[in-house]
Design a protein around this motif. Structure first.
Motif, mmCIF file in Angstrom:
data_model
loop_
_atom_site.group_PDB
_atom_site.id
_atom_site.type_symbol
_atom_site.label_atom_id
_atom_site.label_comp_id
_atom_site.label_asym_id
_atom_site.label_seq_id
_atom_site.Cartn_x
_atom_site.Cartn_y
_atom_site.Cartn_z
ATOM 1 N N ALA A 151 0.965 -1.151 -0.104
ATOM 2 C CA ALA A 151 0.035 -0.114 -0.123
ATOM 3 C C ALA A 151 0.935 1.347 -0.184
ATOM 4 C CB ALA A 151 -0.922 0.163 1.211
ATOM 5 N N PRO A 152 0.403 2.285 -0.628
ATOM 6 C CA PRO A 152 1.125 3.547 -0.659
ATOM 7 C C PRO A 152 1.121 4.307 0.618
ATOM 8 C CG PRO A 152 -0.885 3.981 -2.052
ATOM 9 C CD PRO A 152 -0.920 2.360 -1.668
ATOM 10 N N ILE A 153 1.833 5.208 0.887
ATOM 11 C CA ILE A 153 1.690 6.077 2.160
ATOM 12 C C ILE A 153 1.763 7.710 1.524
ATOM 13 C CG2 ILE A 153 2.783 7.026 4.126
ATOM 14 C CD1 ILE A 153 3.897 4.404 4.722
ATOM 15 N N PHE A 154 0.735 8.278 1.541
ATOM 16 C CA PHE A 154 0.677 9.853 0.995
ATOM 17 C C PHE A 154 1.281 10.703 1.868
ATOM 18 C CE2 PHE A 154 -2.637 7.496 -1.107
ATOM 19 C CZ PHE A 154 -2.865 7.874 -2.090
ATOM 20 N N ARG A 175 12.524 12.146 -2.942
ATOM 21 C CA ARG A 175 13.648 11.217 -3.315
ATOM 22 C C ARG A 175 14.029 10.476 -2.222
ATOM 23 N NH1 ARG A 175 15.945 15.151 -8.157
ATOM 24 N NH2 ARG A 175 14.695 14.460 -9.836
ATOM 25 N N GLY A 176 14.206 11.116 -0.909
ATOM 26 C CA GLY A 176 14.815 10.552 0.193
ATOM 27 C C GLY A 176 13.681 9.362 0.761
ATOM 28 N N ILE A 177 12.516 9.724 0.565
ATOM 29 C CA ILE A 177 11.257 8.708 0.963
ATOM 30 C C ILE A 177 11.362 7.772 -0.161
ATOM 31 C CG2 ILE A 177 8.982 8.607 0.512
ATOM 32 C CD1 ILE A 177 8.630 11.825 1.452
ATOM 33 N N ASN A 178 11.643 7.892 -1.478
ATOM 34 C CA ASN A 178 11.776 6.771 -2.311
ATOM 35 C C ASN A 178 13.013 5.889 -2.136
ATOM 36 O OD1 ASN A 178 10.864 8.999 -5.215
ATOM 37 N ND2 ASN A 178 9.771 8.072 -3.875
ATOM 38 N N ALA A 179 13.819 6.522 -1.534
ATOM 39 C CA ALA A 179 15.132 5.626 -1.189
ATOM 40 C C ALA A 179 14.688 4.454 -0.142
ATOM 41 C CB ALA A 179 16.075 6.304 -0.784
ATOM 42 N N VAL A 180 13.810 4.805 0.624
ATOM 43 C CA VAL A 180 13.529 3.681 1.498
ATOM 44 C C VAL A 180 12.069 2.831 0.930
ATOM 45 C CG1 VAL A 180 12.492 3.645 4.050
ATOM 46 C CG2 VAL A 180 14.003 5.267 3.475
ATOM 47 N N LEU A 181 11.100 3.663 0.532
ATOM 48 C CA LEU A 181 9.930 3.054 0.215
ATOM 49 C C LEU A 181 9.839 2.454 -1.494
ATOM 50 C CD1 LEU A 181 7.137 4.980 2.059
ATOM 51 C CD2 LEU A 181 8.371 3.236 2.720
ATOM 52 N N GLY A 182 10.568 3.093 -2.016
ATOM 53 C CA GLY A 182 10.397 2.972 -3.539
ATOM 54 C C GLY A 182 9.376 3.697 -4.064
ATOM 55 N N VAL A 183 9.170 4.073 -5.546
ATOM 56 C CA VAL A 183 8.619 5.176 -5.864
ATOM 57 C C VAL A 183 7.015 4.409 -5.860
ATOM 58 C CG1 VAL A 183 7.676 6.274 -8.173
ATOM 59 C CG2 VAL A 183 10.233 6.143 -7.285
ATOM 60 N N GLN A 184 6.689 3.425 -6.069
ATOM 61 C CA GLN A 184 5.270 2.689 -6.121
ATOM 62 C C GLN A 184 4.672 2.777 -4.663
ATOM 63 O OE1 GLN A 184 3.588 2.142 -8.669
ATOM 64 N NE2 GLN A 184 1.813 1.379 -7.562
#
Length: 269
Positions: A151-154, A175-184
């Motif tokens: 599930a995504p987090i907004f 981009r820091g968030i993406n580094a942990v969760l991934g873009v999807q």
């Protein structure tokens, strides 16, 4: 006030397996059914045009009160309260999530810790390292409450920012968030322009609903426009001068569901 964004179309959707497609169809049907119930409800808070989810922070609203008001579920925080505050709905807890699930309500995750003029600065000002830290916190709280693994987090940009601020601060945070969760697994809450910029810059994921991305758009700073790729639209923003509807004794914000897959947990186990 804003620069005109560049190409804002969503990226091509990922291939969905037959098993995922069947799960999606079942969950989407459940959400649509709740939407039909909302349309027929007598409660003034229900939207006849679309299923609605409510968001709130002050305290947990009992599931039965949410159902009675004709709403299909909640957007709930996977973040803690800022210094000097104590919001009872931050973060969502496992027992509360289970009560919502048992009532047939859906849950979508949102992260917001700081805010403009608050006791902690707006989260997006914390840059790349802040994005990493915030994503780790959000994911820990999301999973502790039973949130779906896919599930995504907004993540909230709760401010009227321009393109320069997006490029220099908010984009690096995402981009820091993406580094942990991934873009999807990354989504955005914001006015229309940051939602478009996030999609164009490839830092938010795709809904399984074709043509939709993980954009939860607020009517604030949107000048009456709705981003066609958004999955959620915050139509009622409760303020001191313009209070939202009361559900379970608490004023709430109301969000229209614009896509069958709006990031609800039960669709992304």
């Amino acid at each position: 006030m804003f620069d005109t964004p560049g190409a804002t179309g969503p990226r091509p959707p990922r291939v969905v397996s037959r098993r995922d497609a069947l799960r999606y169809a079942g969950a989407a049907s459940a959400l649509a059914g709740l939407g039909a119930a909302a349309a027929g409800a007598t409660a003034a808070t229900a939207s006849a045009a679309a299923p609605t989810l409510i968001d709130f922070a002050m305290r947990q609203i009992p599931a039965q009160d949410i159902r009675a008001a004709g709403h299909s579920g909640v957007i709930n925080y996977v973040s803690t309260s800022r210094p000097g505050s104590s919001f009872g709905a931050k973060p969502i807890t496992l027992p509360y999530a289970r009560s919502l699930n048992a009532a047939g309500l859906v849950i979508v995750s949102n992260y917001q810790y700081g805010k403009p003029g608050g006791t902690a600065p707006s989260d997006f000002t914390r840059g790349y390292a802040g994005g990493i830290s915030d994503a780790r916190t959000a994911w820990q709280l999301h999973t502790a409450a039973g949130g779906g693994q896919s599930a995504p987090i907004f993540f909230s940009v709760d401010d009227d920012i321009d393109r320069d601020t997006w490029n220099s601060l908010a984009l690096q945070w995402f981009r820091g968030i993406n580094a942990v969760l991934g873009v999807q697994r990354t989504g955005i809450y914001a006015g229309i322009n940051p939602c478009q910029w996030a999609a164009a810059d490839g830092v938010i994921g795709n809904s399984r609903t074709p043509g939709r991305v993980w954009a939860w758009q607020t009517r604030s700073w949107s000048k009456g426009q709705i981003y066609p790729a958004a999955v959620l639209y915050q139509r009622i923003v409760s303020t001191a001068t313009n209070p939202g509807p009361v559900v379970g004794g608490l004023e709430v914000d109301v969000n229209d569901v614009l896509a069958q897959d709006c990031g609800q947990w039960n669709l992304h186990p």
